[in-house]
Design an enzyme around this catalytic site. Sequence first.
Site, PDB file in Angstrom:
ATOM      1  N   PRO A 201       0.941  -1.274  -0.063  1.00 17.12           N
ATOM      2  CA  PRO A 201      -0.080   0.088  -0.031  1.00 17.12           C
ATOM      3  C   PRO A 201       1.162   1.258  -0.015  1.00 17.12           C
ATOM      4  CG  PRO A 201       0.190  -0.951   2.362  1.00 17.12           C
ATOM      5  CD  PRO A 201       0.986  -1.817   1.413  1.00 17.12           C
ATOM      6  N   ASP A 202       0.293   2.285  -0.308  1.00 16.18           N
ATOM      7  CA  ASP A 202       1.257   3.591  -0.281  1.00 16.18           C
ATOM      8  C   ASP A 202       1.585   3.790   1.303  1.00 16.18           C
ATOM      9  OD1 ASP A 202       1.559   6.265  -2.161  1.00 16.18           O
ATOM     10  OD2 ASP A 202       1.586   6.730  -0.140  1.00 16.18           O
ATOM     11  N   SER A 203       2.801   4.215   1.446  1.00 15.42           N
ATOM     12  CA  SER A 203       3.529   4.379   2.651  1.00 15.42           C
ATOM     13  C   SER A 203       2.799   5.503   3.659  1.00 15.42           C
ATOM     14  CB  SER A 203       4.775   4.740   2.683  1.00 15.42           C
ATOM     15  OG  SER A 203       5.431   3.986   1.841  1.00 15.42           O
ATOM     16  N   GLY A 251      -1.980   4.120 -10.027  1.00  9.86           N
ATOM     17  CA  GLY A 251      -1.304   5.159  -9.668  1.00  9.86           C
ATOM     18  C   GLY A 251      -1.015   6.032 -10.842  1.00  9.86           C
ATOM     19  N   LEU A 274      -4.385   4.370 -14.550  1.00 11.92           N
ATOM     20  CA  LEU A 274      -3.280   5.271 -14.349  1.00 11.92           C
ATOM     21  C   LEU A 274      -4.203   6.851 -14.206  1.00 11.92           C
ATOM     22  CD1 LEU A 274      -1.176   3.855 -16.822  1.00 11.92           C
ATOM     23  CD2 LEU A 274      -1.093   3.487 -14.339  1.00 11.92           C
ATOM     24  N   CYS A 307      -9.264   9.643  -9.501  1.00 13.09           N
ATOM     25  CA  CYS A 307      -8.509   9.399 -10.777  1.00 13.09           C
ATOM     26  C   CYS A 307      -9.911   9.656 -11.924  1.00 13.09           C
ATOM     27  CB  CYS A 307      -8.149   8.031 -10.857  1.00 13.09           C
ATOM     28  SG  CYS A 307      -9.216   6.786 -10.489  1.00 13.09           S
ATOM     29  N   GLU A 405      -2.631  16.614 -15.420  1.00 13.44           N
ATOM     30  CA  GLU A 405      -3.568  16.357 -14.220  1.00 13.44           C
ATOM     31  C   GLU A 405      -3.269  17.227 -13.126  1.00 13.44           C
ATOM     32  OE1 GLU A 405      -2.997  12.367 -12.722  1.00 13.44           O
ATOM     33  OE2 GLU A 405      -4.956  12.035 -12.745  1.00 13.44           O
TER      34      GLU A 405
HETATM   35  P1  NAD Z   1       2.414   7.033  -8.053  1.00 15.45           P
HETATM   36  O1  NAD Z   1       2.504   6.188  -9.458  1.00 15.45           O
HETATM   37  O2  NAD Z   1       3.370   7.930  -7.561  1.00 15.45           O
HETATM   38  O3  NAD Z   1       2.374   5.942  -6.779  1.00 15.45           O
HETATM   39  C1  NAD Z   1       1.536   4.833  -6.935  1.00 15.45           C
HETATM   40  C2  NAD Z   1       2.029   3.591  -6.042  1.00 15.45           C
HETATM   41  O4  NAD Z   1       3.375   3.216  -6.866  1.00 15.45           O
HETATM   42  C3  NAD Z   1       2.807   4.184  -4.863  1.00 15.45           C
HETATM   43  O5  NAD Z   1       2.357   2.898  -3.804  1.00 15.45           O
HETATM   44  C4  NAD Z   1       3.938   4.049  -4.902  1.00 15.45           C
HETATM   45  O6  NAD Z   1       4.905   3.834  -3.667  1.00 15.45           O
HETATM   46  C5  NAD Z   1       4.490   3.140  -6.042  1.00 15.45           C
HETATM   47  N1  NAD Z   1       5.309   3.401  -6.784  1.00 15.45           N
HETATM   48  C6  NAD Z   1       5.954   4.735  -7.350  1.00 15.45           C
HETATM   49  N2  NAD Z   1       6.865   4.354  -8.081  1.00 15.45           N
HETATM   50  C7  NAD Z   1       7.280   2.825  -8.361  1.00 15.45           C
HETATM   51  C8  NAD Z   1       8.435   2.347  -8.811  1.00 15.45           C
HETATM   52  N3  NAD Z   1       9.237   2.830  -9.598  1.00 15.45           N
HETATM   53  N4  NAD Z   1       8.161   0.960  -8.875  1.00 15.45           N
HETATM   54  C9  NAD Z   1       7.030   0.547  -8.177  1.00 15.45           C
HETATM   55  N5  NAD Z   1       6.041   1.063  -7.358  1.00 15.45           N
HETATM   56  C10 NAD Z   1       6.346   2.358  -7.429  1.00 15.45           C
HETATM   57  O7  NAD Z   1       0.994   7.727  -7.881  1.00 15.45           O
HETATM   58  P2  NAD Z   1       0.534   8.556  -6.964  1.00 15.45           P
HETATM   59  O8  NAD Z   1       1.001   9.990  -7.215  1.00 15.45           O
HETATM   60  O9  NAD Z   1       0.793   8.058  -5.407  1.00 15.45           O
HETATM   61  O10 NAD Z   1      -1.051   8.614  -7.136  1.00 15.45           O
HETATM   62  C11 NAD Z   1      -1.688   9.474  -7.887  1.00 15.45           C
HETATM   63  C12 NAD Z   1      -1.965   8.983  -9.346  1.00 15.45           C
HETATM   64  O11 NAD Z   1      -2.677   7.814  -9.410  1.00 15.45           O
HETATM   65  C13 NAD Z   1      -2.744  10.125 -10.387  1.00 15.45           C
HETATM   66  O12 NAD Z   1      -2.248  10.082 -11.461  1.00 15.45           O
HETATM   67  C14 NAD Z   1      -4.097   9.326 -10.212  1.00 15.45           C
HETATM   68  O13 NAD Z   1      -4.752   9.725 -11.515  1.00 15.45           O
HETATM   69  C15 NAD Z   1      -3.600   8.049 -10.401  1.00 15.45           C
HETATM   70  N6  NAD Z   1      -4.914   6.993 -10.034  1.00 15.45           N
HETATM   71  C16 NAD Z   1      -5.518   6.352 -10.959  1.00 15.45           C
HETATM   72  C17 NAD Z   1      -6.395   5.254 -10.473  1.00 15.45           C
HETATM   73  C18 NAD Z   1      -7.336   4.580 -11.640  1.00 15.45           C
HETATM   74  O14 NAD Z   1      -8.059   4.115 -11.331  1.00 15.45           O
HETATM   75  N7  NAD Z   1      -7.139   5.149 -12.819  1.00 15.45           N
HETATM   76  C19 NAD Z   1      -7.021   5.635  -9.268  1.00 15.45           C
HETATM   77  C20 NAD Z   1      -6.130   6.353  -8.260  1.00 15.45           C
HETATM   78  C21 NAD Z   1      -5.326   7.036  -8.815  1.00 15.45           C
END
Ligand code: NAD
Length: 536
Positions: A201-203, A251, A274, A307, A405
Amino acid sequence: MTATDAQVDAPEAPTRPARPSTLRPGRLETDRLARRVAVAEGRELQQVISPLTGEVIGEVPIGTAEDVAAAMAECRRVQKRWAATPVKDRAAVLLRYHDLVLDHQDELLDLIQLENGKARVWAFEEILDQAVTARYYARLAPGALKPHRRLTALPGLVSATEHHVPKGVVGVISPWNYPLVLAVSDALAALVAGNGIVIKPDSQTPFTAIRAFELLEQAGLPEGLVQIVTGPGRSVGQAIIASADYLMFTGSTATGRTIGGQVGERLVGYSAELGGKNAMVVTADADLERAVEGATVACFANTGQLCISIERIYVPRGIASRFTKAFAARVEALRLGAEQEYGPEVGALASPDQLAKVREHIDDAIAKGATVAAGGRLRPEIGPLFHEPTVLADVTADMAVYREETFGPLVSIYAYDTVDEAVDAVNDTEYGLNASVYCSDVKHGRAIAARLMAGTVNVNDGYSSGWGSLDAPMGGMKASGVGRRHGRDGLLKYTESQTIAVRSALAAKLQDPGDDAPAYARRFTKLLKAAKHLPR
Ligand code: NAD
């Protein structure tokens, strides 16, 4: 790098708490939950800071690649037994979880608000989602996963059945904006399909996920089938990507692209939900009051950190100023608040990085000539991460907010002259996640919807109807995703389909060319010509 990863590298000093703490639950509960993660003792700890007040609410261990390896091994061991458990028994666990979530909703709502900062009413959306998702997959799975007879080239002589075999261990990497939904809902489908889960999960939001999976164990999930490893994406996330049999990622598009390349190298399946730059089209015949109300929820639910929330609204030029005035008045009346009670409609941003992004987009737009129709200010007297829901007008293509975004409480209004122009503008983005059409003539609304390049389009709603249509696939076109959640797709993606075909003695004889290949070819030519006249 995520906000969370940045915090691991250089912990941000929390801003002074804006008011005395009334946060629930206390450290005892978060300490207990932190002990449930699959991370070896003695690891460094990371503080989890509440966006509501800036206070430290708990600590979780920072896991490593070794922790992921151990979690994978244990998960694989338990998963073998789970895969052999009848689907109806697996489904029964989900139905018991459904009840437990509803019964423990206050506690879950407290945790969600505490670590994400959202208003309670939007935290309740997560409870709703858990219940309907658990019920949906519990009901779908027994039928969808049972072996199905399939047509063969020699019906009656060769029989075939399609089976669905669990992938094994599904890796889940989830963000912070819906700590319950995005950590657990996709996992429910994977679990009922017979898989184990290793999740990061996100930290910033680990406690909700830990408590929810604890409830799943209480509902009957075997201990060890879900392994939660807290820690940064670049170590824990990467180790999961390197070893899972399937990956579910939610993410940002940037991270999704990187991960897509990595799972591609390993040739394992991948589903990614995404980012988006979602748009709403208001038609000339729309009921303005309804459109204003719908836009308010679509843009500012969950403090806009959704999202599928709307960040662009296209309005016919003739009614643009009337719509903007009414919308601005409604938005100005929204109640911000940090209480862990129902009442406030807008909560905090989830992290200093999120707040900075919102400010960056607003400041850039104003500097380049945009006007603020509503909101626009920080609200530190409520809490360190509060910002007013904000409506911009006069936004042009050179402003960052036009294409990027924001993922916060910020929306721009654009006037259009023809529907074709509005459709082209909506589609002029790399994203394609969600869209909305407000109209009186629903037939016309459906026709516009079909022209919008988005995975879900909601007519006379912003997002909840599309998301809540659980039997229909949900996901992004273009750079907004790969694969789908919800529906049969959302279940079967967690399985390998396997065809088992059985040949009869007669088929073997018929298919044997023997010494007379020309006779064999003639025989089959006749058969093929006859078969074309059969119904299937
Ligand atoms: P993020 O991509 O930075 O992080 C998401 C998760 O991925 C976190 O748990 C993070 O620790 C992990 N992560 C980051 N870099 C990584 C790597 N290199 N390798 C493995 N894991 C890694 O996203 P965020 O900023 O935390 O979340 C917001 C984004 O998520 C927005 O762009 C939003 O639109 C998107 N989102 C999409 C949906 C959907 O269903 N389409 C839902 C919610 C959020």
